[in-house]
Scaffold this motif. Structure first.
Motif, PDB file in Angstrom:
ATOM      1  N   GLU A  22       0.811  -1.216   0.000  1.00 43.22           N
ATOM      2  CA  GLU A  22       0.000   0.000   0.000  1.00 43.22           C
ATOM      3  C   GLU A  22       0.844   1.266   0.000  1.00 43.22           C
ATOM      4  O   GLU A  22       0.520   2.233  -0.695  1.00 43.22           O
ATOM      5  CB  GLU A  22      -0.946  -0.017   1.208  1.00 43.22           C
ATOM      6  N   GLU A  23       1.919   1.290   0.756  1.00 39.34           N
ATOM      7  CA  GLU A  23       2.760   2.481   0.807  1.00 39.34           C
ATOM      8  C   GLU A  23       3.414   2.750  -0.542  1.00 39.34           C
ATOM      9  O   GLU A  23       3.525   3.894  -0.980  1.00 39.34           O
ATOM     10  CB  GLU A  23       3.819   2.345   1.898  1.00 39.34           C
TER      11      GLU A  23
ATOM     12  N   LYS B 279       1.045   4.371  -3.070  1.00 33.64           N
ATOM     13  CA  LYS B 279       0.723   5.781  -2.834  1.00 33.64           C
ATOM     14  C   LYS B 279       1.778   6.720  -3.406  1.00 33.64           C
ATOM     15  O   LYS B 279       1.560   7.926  -3.482  1.00 33.64           O
ATOM     16  CB  LYS B 279       0.577   6.040  -1.332  1.00 33.64           C
ATOM     17  N   HIS B 280       2.913   6.160  -3.829  1.00 34.65           N
ATOM     18  CA  HIS B 280       4.017   7.008  -4.281  1.00 34.65           C
ATOM     19  C   HIS B 280       3.731   7.622  -5.647  1.00 34.65           C
ATOM     20  O   HIS B 280       3.345   6.936  -6.596  1.00 34.65           O
ATOM     21  CB  HIS B 280       5.310   6.196  -4.372  1.00 34.65           C
ATOM     22  N   ASN B 281       3.941   8.934  -5.745  1.00 35.66           N
ATOM     23  CA  ASN B 281       3.893   9.654  -7.008  1.00 35.66           C
ATOM     24  C   ASN B 281       5.168  10.487  -7.113  1.00 35.66           C
ATOM     25  O   ASN B 281       5.466  11.278  -6.215  1.00 35.66           O
ATOM     26  CB  ASN B 281       2.677  10.578  -7.077  1.00 35.66           C
TER      27      ASN B 281
ATOM     28  N   LEU C 276      -6.984   2.403  -3.841  1.00 36.13           N
ATOM     29  CA  LEU C 276      -5.940   3.108  -3.083  1.00 36.13           C
ATOM     30  C   LEU C 276      -5.020   3.884  -4.026  1.00 36.13           C
ATOM     31  O   LEU C 276      -4.708   5.064  -3.792  1.00 36.13           O
ATOM     32  CB  LEU C 276      -5.124   2.098  -2.275  1.00 36.13           C
ATOM     33  N   TYR C 277      -4.605   3.232  -5.102  1.00 43.94           N
ATOM     34  CA  TYR C 277      -3.732   3.864  -6.097  1.00 43.94           C
ATOM     35  C   TYR C 277      -4.413   5.080  -6.727  1.00 43.94           C
ATOM     36  O   TYR C 277      -3.824   6.162  -6.847  1.00 43.94           O
ATOM     37  CB  TYR C 277      -3.371   2.835  -7.178  1.00 43.94           C
TER      38      TYR C 277
ATOM     39  N   THR D  68      -6.932   6.899  -5.620  1.00 41.71           N
ATOM     40  CA  THR D  68      -7.147   7.981  -4.655  1.00 41.71           C
ATOM     41  C   THR D  68      -5.865   8.780  -4.450  1.00 41.71           C
ATOM     42  O   THR D  68      -5.879  10.018  -4.444  1.00 41.71           O
ATOM     43  CB  THR D  68      -7.639   7.417  -3.322  1.00 41.71           C
ATOM     44  N   ALA D  69      -4.750   8.074  -4.271  1.00 45.21           N
ATOM     45  CA  ALA D  69      -3.470   8.760  -4.071  1.00 45.21           C
ATOM     46  C   ALA D  69      -3.099   9.613  -5.277  1.00 45.21           C
ATOM     47  O   ALA D  69      -2.591  10.732  -5.144  1.00 45.21           O
ATOM     48  CB  ALA D  69      -2.376   7.733  -3.786  1.00 45.21           C
ATOM     49  N   LYS D  70      -3.372   9.088  -6.461  1.00 44.80           N
ATOM     50  CA  LYS D  70      -3.054   9.809  -7.696  1.00 44.80           C
ATOM     51  C   LYS D  70      -3.881  11.083  -7.802  1.00 44.80           C
ATOM     52  O   LYS D  70      -3.364  12.153  -8.161  1.00 44.80           O
ATOM     53  CB  LYS D  70      -3.310   8.883  -8.888  1.00 44.80           C
TER      54      LYS D  70
ATOM     55  N   GLU E 217      -5.334  12.743  -5.308  1.00 42.11           N
ATOM     56  CA  GLU E 217      -4.923  13.668  -4.248  1.00 42.11           C
ATOM     57  C   GLU E 217      -3.648  14.403  -4.644  1.00 42.11           C
ATOM     58  O   GLU E 217      -3.502  15.605  -4.399  1.00 42.11           O
ATOM     59  CB  GLU E 217      -4.718  12.917  -2.934  1.00 42.11           C
ATOM     60  N   PHE E 218      -2.711  13.691  -5.254  1.00 41.28           N
ATOM     61  CA  PHE E 218      -1.430  14.270  -5.629  1.00 41.28           C
ATOM     62  C   PHE E 218      -1.618  15.373  -6.675  1.00 41.28           C
ATOM     63  O   PHE E 218      -0.910  16.389  -6.659  1.00 41.28           O
ATOM     64  CB  PHE E 218      -0.514  13.173  -6.187  1.00 41.28           C
TER      65      PHE E 218
END
Length: 407
Positions: free
Chosen positions: A72-73, A76-78, A118-119, A121-123, A125-126
Motif C-alpha cells: 500500500e505504501e 501511494k508514491h507519485n 488506493l492507487y 485515490t493517491a493519484k 490527491e497528488f
C-alpha cells in the motif's frame, strides 16, 4: 483507417475540442492501443501553432503488474516530476486531451479492486490542484475516443474492424457533415438554446419516473444549466467532450430522495458495473445493489464521503445519434451522451452563479456543491422515462416524455 478522415477528426479535436491557441502547450493521455490517434492529435496541434506537445501513456496492463507486486505504501508514491508537470500545466495554461481507454480496458491483467482504489485515490490527491482547475474550466480540456480492433469487436461483433466502428462514429462526431467545424458550432448553439429554456423555468426540483426509477433531486436558487461549449475565464470557448449531447447542472448535495437505476453499463475504477440501483435519503446514498459490480461499488463508496452524493445531473434526449444507433459502446464518454445521467462525486462550481467566488471546500459545501476526489457518471435515462420539473413558483412542467424533450 482512412488517413484523411483521421486527420479531419484530429483537427476537430484540436480546433473545437481544446480550441488550441497559438504558442500554448498540449498534454495528451492515451493507452497503448490508441497511440495512433495521440500521434495524429500531436501532428495536428503542431500544425495549428502548439508550442509543445507531451504524450502521456496510461497502460492498464502495466498497472495490473504494479498492483500485484507493490504494498500500500508503494502504491501511494507519485514522483515529484508529476507535480512539476501539474504546476507547469496550470501556470502556463496547457490544454489537456484524454483519449478514452476503450481499447485497453479489453486487454489487461487483473486489477485488484482494493489496491486500485488506493492507487487511484493517491493519484487524484497528488494532482488535486490541476483536477480542481479542470473542474472549474480554468484550463481547456477535452475527452475523446478512438476506435481500435478490440473495441470494434466488442461493440459490433467478432468480424468488425476499426474502420467499421469509425463509420458508426462518423455521424456521432458529425464527421459525416461537409464542414464538421461549422456543424459543431450549430450543434452547440442548439444545446445552448435548450439550456436557456431550462434556466428560464427557475427549477427547484426534477422528478424522474420510469419502471425502475422514482427519484427526486433538488437545486439551489444559484444552480444553472449549461450545455454545448464551455468557456475559459478569458472567454475562449472549448468543448470538454466530443461528442456531447447533454444539458447539465450541479444539484444541491443535500436534496436527493427515492431510488434510481442505471440503464447502461458503467465503468467504475476500471471495472464494469450493470444495473446499479441507488437509494437516496437527504441527498446521500443509503443503500445500493448491482447486477454486476457490487464489489466495485463497495470500493468506490469507500474512497470518501462525497462519492455517496450527487455532483451533477445531466439531461440527454433519446433522439441523439448515439441513442439511435441502439448500441452499447462501453465508453462513458459516448454512453453518457445517449442517456440522461447523474454523477456521483465532485460537482461543477461553474454551474453555480456564484461559482467563481467559491475557492474552498467549505465554501463549496455551504453553497450546496458536492466535493470529492471522484466524479463518475451513471446513465439512468430510457425511452420510458418521464421527467417533471417543479418551478420555484410551484408550477409543474413536464420537460421530458418517453426520453425526449418536450420543447
Amino acid at each position: 483507417m482512412n488517413q484523411k478522415l483521421l486527420d479531419t477528426y484530429a483537427d476537430l479535436v484540436i480546433r473545437k475540442g481544446i480550441n488550441l491557441q497559438k504558442n500554448r502547450s498540449v498534454a495528451i493521455m492515451t493507452g497503448p492501443g490508441t497511440y495512433y490517434f495521440a500521434r495524429a492529435l500531436s501532428k495536428s496541434a503542431y500544425r495549428h501553432g502548439a508550442l509543445f506537445v507531451q504524450v502521456l501513456l496510461d497502460d492498464l496492463d502495466v498497472l495490473s503488474e504494479r498492483l500485484q507486486n507493490q504494498d500500500e505504501e508503494q502504491l501511494k508514491h507519485n514522483p515529484a516530476f508529476i507535480r512539476a508537470l501539474d504546476y507547469e500545466m496550470c501556470a502556463e495554461q496547457w490544454s489537456y486531451i484524454r483519449i478514452d481507454s476503450t481499447e485497453d480496458r479489453l486487454d489487461h491483467g487483473p486489477l485488484d479492486q482494493q489496491k486500485n482504489q488506493l492507487y487511484g485515490t493517491a493519484k487524484r490527491e497528488f494532482s488535486a490542484t490541476r483536477f480542481k482547475k479542470t473542474m472549474r474550466h480554468e484550463l481547456p480540456w477535452c475527452v475523446v475516443c478512438a476506435p481500435g480492433p478490440r473495441w470494434a469487436r466488442q461493440v459490433l461483433g467478432e468480424n468488425a474492424t476499426t474502420a467499421d466502428l469509425m463509420e458508426v462514429l462518423k455521424p456521432i462526431l458529425l464527421l459525416d457533415q461537409e464542414d464538421p467545424l461549422a456543424a459543431w458550432d450549430a450543434h452547440g448553439a442548439m444545446l445552448q438554446a435548450r439550456q436557456a429554456r431550462l434556466n428560464s423555468l427557475h427549477i427547484d426540483t426534477l422528478h424522474y419516473k420510469s419502471p425502475v426509477t422514482d427519484f427526486t433531486i433538488g437545486f439551489t436558487e444559484h444552480a444553472r444549466f449549461l450545455g454545448g461549449s464551455e468557456t475559459l475565464p478569458d472567454g475562449t470557448p472549448f468543448f470538454a467532450n466530443l461528442p456531447t449531447e447533454e444539458i447539465f447542472t450541479t444539484p444541491d448535495r443535500m436534496r436527493a430522495s427515492g431510488y434510481i437505476t442505471t440503464t447502461r453499463p458503467v465503468t467504475v475504477l476500471n471495472s464494469r458495473t450493470e444495473e446499479v440501483r441507488l437509494v437516496f435519503e437527504h441527498g446521500r446514498v443509503v443503500d445500493y445493489s448491482a447486477k454486476v459490480g457490487k464489489d466495485v461499488m463497495d470500493a468506490f463508496f469507500s474512497i470518501d464521503e462525497g462519492t455517496r452524493r450527487i455532483g451533477e445531473c445531466a439531461l440527454v434526449d433519446e433522439s441523439s445519434p448515439i441513442a439511435k444507433s441502439g448500441l452499447v459502446f462501453d465508453s462513458i464518454l459516448i454512453d453518457e451522451n445517449a442517456s440522461c445521467h447523474i454523477a456521483l462525486g465532485d460537482g461543477y462550481p461553474t454551474c453555480l452563479t456564484q461559482g467563481k467566488s467559491l475557492t474552498t471546500e467549505e465554501g463549496l459545501i455551504a453553497a450546496g456543491c458536492n466535493t470529492s476526489l471522484m466524479h463518475v457518471d451513471f446513465m439512468v435515462g430510457s425511452k420510458d422515462m418521464t421527467i417533471t420539473a417543479r418551478t420555484r413558483e410551484g408550477m409543474d412542467v413536464q420537460i421530458m416524455k418517453n426520453g425526449l424533450f418536450t420543447f
